[in-house]
Scaffold this active site. Structure first.
Site, PDB file in Angstrom:
ATOM      1  N   LEU A 106      60.298  31.698  45.180  1.00  0.00           N
ATOM      2  CA  LEU A 106      59.567  30.996  46.241  1.00  0.00           C
ATOM      3  C   LEU A 106      58.658  29.947  45.626  1.00  0.00           C
ATOM      4  CD1 LEU A 106      58.396  34.032  48.428  1.00  0.00           C
ATOM      5  CD2 LEU A 106      60.051  32.286  49.106  1.00  0.00           C
ATOM      6  N   GLU A 136      54.228  36.877  56.344  1.00  0.00           N
ATOM      7  CA  GLU A 136      54.350  38.265  55.884  1.00  0.00           C
ATOM      8  C   GLU A 136      53.476  38.482  54.657  1.00  0.00           C
ATOM      9  OE1 GLU A 136      58.451  38.524  54.793  1.00  0.00           O
ATOM     10  OE2 GLU A 136      59.171  38.183  56.833  1.00  0.00           O
ATOM     11  N   LYS A 138      52.896  39.303  50.880  1.00  0.00           N
ATOM     12  CA  LYS A 138      53.762  39.183  49.708  1.00  0.00           C
ATOM     13  C   LYS A 138      53.546  40.423  48.839  1.00  0.00           C
ATOM     14  CE  LYS A 138      55.219  35.919  46.164  1.00  0.00           C
ATOM     15  NZ  LYS A 138      55.370  36.836  45.039  1.00  0.00           N
ATOM     16  N   CYS A 435      29.918  61.616  19.177  1.00  0.00           N
ATOM     17  CA  CYS A 435      30.220  61.959  20.570  1.00  0.00           C
ATOM     18  C   CYS A 435      28.916  62.156  21.335  1.00  0.00           C
ATOM     19  CB  CYS A 435      31.053  63.238  20.598  1.00  0.00           C
ATOM     20  SG  CYS A 435      31.217  63.951  22.243  1.00  0.00           S
ATOM     21  N   CYS A 438      28.523  66.170  22.130  1.00  0.00           N
ATOM     22  CA  CYS A 438      28.354  67.234  21.135  1.00  0.00           C
ATOM     23  C   CYS A 438      27.902  66.693  19.780  1.00  0.00           C
ATOM     24  CB  CYS A 438      29.648  68.034  20.996  1.00  0.00           C
ATOM     25  SG  CYS A 438      30.976  67.063  20.238  1.00  0.00           S
ATOM     26  N   CYS A 453      36.503  62.081  20.052  1.00  0.00           N
ATOM     27  CA  CYS A 453      35.660  63.160  19.566  1.00  0.00           C
ATOM     28  C   CYS A 453      36.622  64.239  19.101  1.00  0.00           C
ATOM     29  CB  CYS A 453      34.774  63.681  20.691  1.00  0.00           C
ATOM     30  SG  CYS A 453      34.109  65.320  20.343  1.00  0.00           S
ATOM     31  N   CYS A 458      34.037  70.739  22.107  1.00  0.00           N
ATOM     32  CA  CYS A 458      33.086  69.822  22.764  1.00  0.00           C
ATOM     33  C   CYS A 458      32.964  70.171  24.248  1.00  0.00           C
ATOM     34  CB  CYS A 458      33.577  68.383  22.597  1.00  0.00           C
ATOM     35  SG  CYS A 458      32.674  67.184  23.581  1.00  0.00           S
TER      36      CYS A 458
HETATM   37  S1  IVH Z   1      61.201  36.176  50.712  1.00  0.00           S
HETATM   38  C1  IVH Z   1      64.434  33.250  49.638  1.00  0.00           C
HETATM   39  N1  IVH Z   1      59.208  37.747  51.454  1.00  0.00           N
HETATM   40  O1  IVH Z   1      58.386  37.333  45.934  1.00  0.00           O
HETATM   41  C2  IVH Z   1      63.149  33.905  49.653  1.00  0.00           C
HETATM   42  N2  IVH Z   1      59.695  37.515  49.130  1.00  0.00           N
HETATM   43  O2  IVH Z   1      58.162  34.876  44.412  1.00  0.00           O
HETATM   44  C3  IVH Z   1      63.239  35.321  49.255  1.00  0.00           C
HETATM   45  N3  IVH Z   1      58.312  38.924  47.683  1.00  0.00           N
HETATM   46  O3  IVH Z   1      61.715  37.209  44.857  1.00  0.00           O
HETATM   47  C4  IVH Z   1      61.968  35.987  49.158  1.00  0.00           C
HETATM   48  N4  IVH Z   1      57.122  39.853  49.288  1.00  0.00           N
HETATM   49  O4  IVH Z   1      60.696  39.533  45.319  1.00  0.00           O
HETATM   50  C5  IVH Z   1      59.916  37.226  50.417  1.00  0.00           C
HETATM   51  N5  IVH Z   1      57.511  39.150  52.218  1.00  0.00           N
HETATM   52  C6  IVH Z   1      58.223  38.638  51.217  1.00  0.00           C
HETATM   53  C7  IVH Z   1      57.971  38.997  49.877  1.00  0.00           C
HETATM   54  C8  IVH Z   1      58.732  38.402  48.853  1.00  0.00           C
HETATM   55  C9  IVH Z   1      57.340  39.801  47.979  1.00  0.00           C
HETATM   56  C10 IVH Z   1      58.817  38.603  46.345  1.00  0.00           C
HETATM   57  C11 IVH Z   1      60.315  38.574  46.255  1.00  0.00           C
HETATM   58  C12 IVH Z   1      60.661  37.205  45.766  1.00  0.00           C
HETATM   59  C13 IVH Z   1      59.377  36.772  45.122  1.00  0.00           C
HETATM   60  C14 IVH Z   1      59.280  35.273  45.096  1.00  0.00           C
END
Ligand code: IVH
Length: 678
Positions: A106, A136, A138, A435, A438, A453, A458
């Protein structure tokens, strides 16, 4: 962690150097190559070794600088040695497997302006300004692609270089909550073939518990949950995968056949994944337009403190799959998604004192006692300083103002000193030579960072050993908490674990601090512990390197406490230590473990295996006995409920059936590895 911040300084310095001046075209190629080499090195450390030495922000800064240079000097960029577009996580321990559809990374952003620029790019590209997104969390772990064919799990593969990754099916099969088969409903039938994409991770609570256990045993903890997850699941050795509490969550699709089966939006994908019975993200934030997008990211940032899983940012995704397709992907990442990385929270506070904690194996851990400070939603008053070298390296002095950081992970760490506020009289810290409990002179092994120690008597070590022995993870003795232990050790009644079983009711009552009821409860708890599962007793001994999983193995192999004393040292040399031998003999003499049963460790618990062909060393009866001892079942016929087919020479039709049902096929060696966890 320690090393990270130190190296961070060095790397930051080199980043600054690399960024400092706009190069002449002739230098550009050298600089691009140097940056690429540096990035490749960090890729290896992060992806293959799970041991990064710089933090994500410093890494991303290197990447950005490279991108700028490449833009400014396209010819030099083409001429220079290229960099693989995606950090390669293949470890060399597993067979490789080619993803049906590439697994991308990403693009990253750190500021609101970058999010707005991302939005503006998409608006321009797609010619509309009412774009809908999903935001979402991460997850911070290890990317995984799991393939289901006709609803059956057939393979789990790491991202690798994006094209092919490590086939870690056997290890991933041990992760709790990952279904072997998908559920189909009228509304959500599963596709014929589907690669579901997600993240293997360790819940924060599990991470904290495992690290506390390791530190108590004098072992170094994992720097963060990501390293724990990535390190565990890619071990050639499946041993700890089952015991380390790994989890997996899914949020994406790779290949999907027939294509018509692919949900039309990201939100519907979440619903489908859930309906198929896969673990999914508990909450997502929809957003329309740039302002809402920025607000949704901030909302994830606020909610993040409450997440039970590790996160290092928010991922923004265009909701409609048709628009995702239209936007397309670059070489390394899709254009329709963006990862917004949260800055690690920082605070500055004063170091009041450095105290020393004595662990149950005698390791002295220095602890920073801080003027209370709020960071990432909690008040911090103490932070580990890890060890003597760490303090010296950072030149941390009592009275200093120090920076605390709580990054994507959980443990607040002292990352440095604000030298501009150092008082002239501040003295370098001198690590105690004795220590604190002790007064025995401390020792340090040649290859060890830990200072210890060496006095087994101890009182501080003894208290820790008793706390461990009585803890829920071991004998779970009710009423035997730190306060009671303090009394028992202070009165001199308990000098070693077995003394617990010689406590006298009259003595305890005479103390006058406890009423009859609580004394009886304590004694009943101690009495009950004599019958605890054998592995709990073995774990409770506190032998270095023997955690719950190893204790279960030993208990199963040896069958009794006497057996553990006799056979145990063959696999665990530390068990041969006279002290442990003495403690075990004494525990037996007071009646501990007499009625214990060797617990089934369940490495194959609930798993159904089918045998076919002649195995190289084991007869059918032997292999069946081994599987059953590990909690597994042997069945005669392959079906969709089979977990593994174990194939030897001249296999029969069962091998073919395994392929038909998409059941993983393993050989004898692999089976034994699974059972013994080697
Ligand atoms: S989408 C094509 N959603 O971050 C895009 N990735 O830096 C696919 N990751 O390889 C990834 N949470 O392992 C997506 N909610 C999320 C994520 C997420 C963690 C990780 C994933 C990806 C990496 C990219």
């Amino acid at each position: 962690m320690k090393l990270i911040s130190f190296l961070f300084l060095i790397v930051t310095a080199s980043v600054v150097r690399l960024i400092a001046a706009e190069p002449a075209a002739a230098d550009a190629r050298d600089q691009i190559e140097a940056l690429r080499a540096e990035i490749a090195r960090h890729d290896r450390l992060y992806h293959r070794q799970a041991e990064p030495v710089i933090d994500d922000a410093a890494y991303d800064q290197l990447k950005r600088r490279l991108a700028e240079l490449e833009r400014a000097h396209p010819d030099a960029a083409t001429a220079a040695v290229p960099l693989a577009p995606i950090g390669d996580d293949r470890s060399g321990h597993f067979p490789h497997y080619r993803h049906r559809e590439r697994m991308l990374s990403l693009d990253k952003a750190y500021a609101e302006a970058e999010v707005r620029a991302f939005h503006a790019r998409l608006v321009k590209m797609l010619g509309r300004d009412d774009l809908e997104f999903v935001v979402e969390p991460k997850f911070d772990g290890l990317a995984i692609s799991v393939t289901y064919e006709r609803g059956r799990l057939v393979r789990a593969v790491t991202r690798g270089n994006g094209i092919e990754g490590d086939d870690i099916t056997a290890n991933v099969g041990l992760i709790d909550g990952l279904p072997r088969t998908l559920t189909a409903t009228m509304e959500h039938p599963w596709p014929e073939i589907v690669e579901v994409r997600g993240e293997i991770h360790v819940p924060l609570e599990t991470f904290a518990r495992l690290n506390a256990e390791r530190e108590a045993a004098g072992e170094t903890g994992f720097a963060n949950p990501r390293n724990l997850a990535a390190g565990t699941v890619r071990q050639a050795d499946a041993r700890s995968v089952g015991s380390r509490g790994l989890r997996v969550v899914f949020f994406g699709l790779g290949a999907c056949e027939p294509a018509a089966a692919q949900p039309a939006t990201q939100q519907r994908l979440h619903a489908a994944l859930r309906a198929w019975g896969l673990p999914v993200i508990p909450e997502v934030w929809p957003a329309r337009g740039a302002d809402e997008l920025v607000r949704a990211i901030a909302a994830v940032g606020r909610a993040r403190g409450e997440f039970p899983f590790p996160t290092d940012g928010a991922v923004v995704k265009l909701d409609a799959v048709a628009l995702q397709r239209e936007a397309g992907s670059g070489e390394a990442a899709p254009r329709w998604a963006l990862a917004y990385k949260f800055a690690p929270e920082r605070a500055e506070t004063r170091l009041r004192a450095i105290t020393l904690q004595v662990g149950r194996t005698g390791v002295l851990t220095p602890v920073a006692e801080l003027v209370p400070v709020a960071i990432a939603g909690s008040t911090v008053t103490r932070a580990t300083l890890h060890n003597r070298d760490e303090i010296a390296r950072k030149d941390i002095r009592i009275g200093d103002f120090v920076y605390l950081e709580k990054a994507g992970d959980v443990i607040p760490a002292v990352v440095g000193v604000n030298l501009s506020r150092r008082l002239p009289e501040a003295q370098p810290y001198r690590f105690p030579v004795a220590c604190p409990a002790c007064y025995t002179p401390v020792t340090r092994g040649d290859s060890e960072v830990a200072v210890r120690c060496p006095n087994l008597g101890c009182p501080a070590q003894l208290r820790r050993r008793l706390e461990h022995f009585a803890s829920k993870a071991c004998l779970d003795i009710e009423g035997l908490g730190p306060a009671m232990i303090e009394i028992l050790v202070g009165e001199g009644w308990v000098r070693e674990l077995p003394d617990l079983y010689r406590l006298r009711r009259a003595d305890l009552l005479a103390l006058g601090r406890n009423n009859e009821k609580s004394v009886d409860r304590l004694l009943a708890g101690i009495e009950r512990s004599k019958r605890a599962d054998l592995w709990r007793v073995v774990h409770g001994l506190g032998v270095p390197q023997v955690g719950a999983a190893t204790a279960k193995d030993l208990a199963r192999q040896c069958g009794s406490l006497a057996g553990v004393a006799e056979l145990g040292p063959k696999t665990i040399p530390a068990l041969g230590d006279l002290r442990f031998q003495g403690v075990i003999a004494d525990l037996i003499s007071v009646g501990v473990g007499a009625e214990s049963v060797a617990a089934v460790t369940g490495r194959l618990k609930g798993r159904v295996l089918v045998l076919t062909g002649t195995l190289p060393t084991l007869t059918r009866a032997e292999v069946t006995a081994r599987i059953e001892a590990a909690g597994g079942k042997v069945s005669n016929a392959v079906s969709r409920h089979t977990h593994f087919v174990v194939a030897g020479a001249e296999p029969g039709s069962k091998l073919k059936q395994a392929h038909e049902f998409g059941v993983p096929v393993i050989d004898e060696a692999e089976l034994l590895r699974l059972i013994a966890g080697k």
